[in-house]
Design a protein around this motif. Structure first.
Motif: not given
Ligand code: GDP
Ligand code: MG
Length: 313
Positions: A32-39, A64, A173, A175, A243-244, A246, A259
């Protein structure tokens, strides 16, 4: 930043002549979106991706931006004379629509397209003995750190992908989970995956070559037992709670990926903080060759057989 990824340890896993030519490893992230995949993928190969700007697209404030289409980025990385062509395929989060019917289709199509492209080249007589391998060797499947169950949509998508590729579930995520929550959640996910009969990598049933094991008796039995033990130990850690980040933060005078929170710093590379390093070792050191082999010998072979049988009809 500690840049060493460790894929050069593959020298113990494959032949020298293959190493000289270099090899390809193709990793896909899904969830799903926002789970930190790209990060996360950006963090995984951080120091290697800086030059090529990495995968993570950010706006002018470094935030991001959402991934809106399937996109692959390749990098040639080299360690101790071993060359690896790493391709990371980032996918947009699925399940954002009101109607999520068939939201997995673009992902399935992408994976199958790589198989059919490979098959087409295999069937074409050519002087080029080596076919560029774009087949997806591993799919990191991101699970939300909700602490609850998997959603029916997650189960559905995970099942479909696991039928055609190596799926490795991870909790994104993580954490946001306490240590107790994390342990309980991991156990719960494992039980659900098993309950739904979804096969994740590495597979519990090791594929044994019947012809080989026949005559050799106890020697292989022992090896086989050791293999199984290793697989079980690893299956125990999965899903990796990751945990990812950037950004790098300074811990004890050293820059690390991390982080910063109000109560302290989460160091992505600290094994007490999360299982990022365990995942990276798993992907790039201990199971790289296995992921490539299983993709070719099981998933691709299954696809190939079906296609060729269909051609005959
Ligand atoms: P994607 O939609 O799965 O690709 O998610 P993104 O990598 O774009 O990350 C979405 C948001 O979550 C961004 O604001 C990131 O900074 C934040 N984020 C990414 N990885 C983590 C993590 O491991 N822990 C936390 N708390 N936030 C994260
Ligand atoms: Mg993304």
């Amino acid at each position: 930043l500690t840049g060493y990824v460790g894929f050069d340890s593959i020298t113990g896993q494959i032949e020298k002549k293959l190493l000289k030519r270099g090899f390809a490893f193709n990793l896909m992230v899904v969830g799903r979106s926002g789970l930190g995949k790209s990060t996360l993928v950006n963090t995984l190969f951080a120091s290697h991706l800086v030059d090529s700007k990495g995968l993570l697209k950010t706006n002018e404030n470094g935030v991001p931006i959402q991934t809106t289409e399937i996109q692959s980025v390749s990098h040639i990385i080299e360690e101790n004379g071993v060359r690896l062509k790493l391709t990371i395929t980032d996918t947009p989060g699925y399940g954002d629509q009101v109607n999520n019917d068939k939201c997995w289709e673009p992902i399935i199509k992408y994976i199958k397209d790589q198989y059919s492209g490979f098959l087409r080249k295999e069937l074409t007589p050519t002087r080029d003995r080596r076919i560029a391998d774009t087949r997806v060797h591993a799919v990191l499947f991101f699970i939300s750190p909700s602490g609850h169950a998997l959603t029916p949509l997650d189960i559905n998508v995970m099942r479909r992908i696991s039928e055609i590729a190596n799926v490795i579930p991870v909790i994104g995520k993580s954490d946001s989970l306490t240590i107790e929550e994390r342990t309980a959640f991991k156990k719960r996910i494992k039980e659900e995956i098993e309950y739904h009969g979804i096969k994740t990598f590495p597979y519990a049933d090791v594929f044994v070559d019947e012809d080989l094991s026949g005559g050799l008796g106890s020697v292989l039995d022992e090896e086989e037992r050791a293999d199984r033990q290793l697989v079980n130990a690893i299956r125990d850690v999965i899903p990796f709670a990751v945990v990812g980040s950037e950004k790098s933060v300074v811990v004890d005078g050293k820059a690390v990926r991390g982080r910063r929170t109000r109560w302290g710093v989460i160091n992505v590379e600290n094994e007490d903080h999360c299982e990022f390093i365990a995942l990276r070792n798993f992907l790039t050191r201990t199971h790289l060759q296995d992921l490539i082999d299983v993709t070719s010998m099981i998933h691709y072979e299954g696809f190939r057989t079906k296609q060729l049988l269909a051609l005959k009809e």
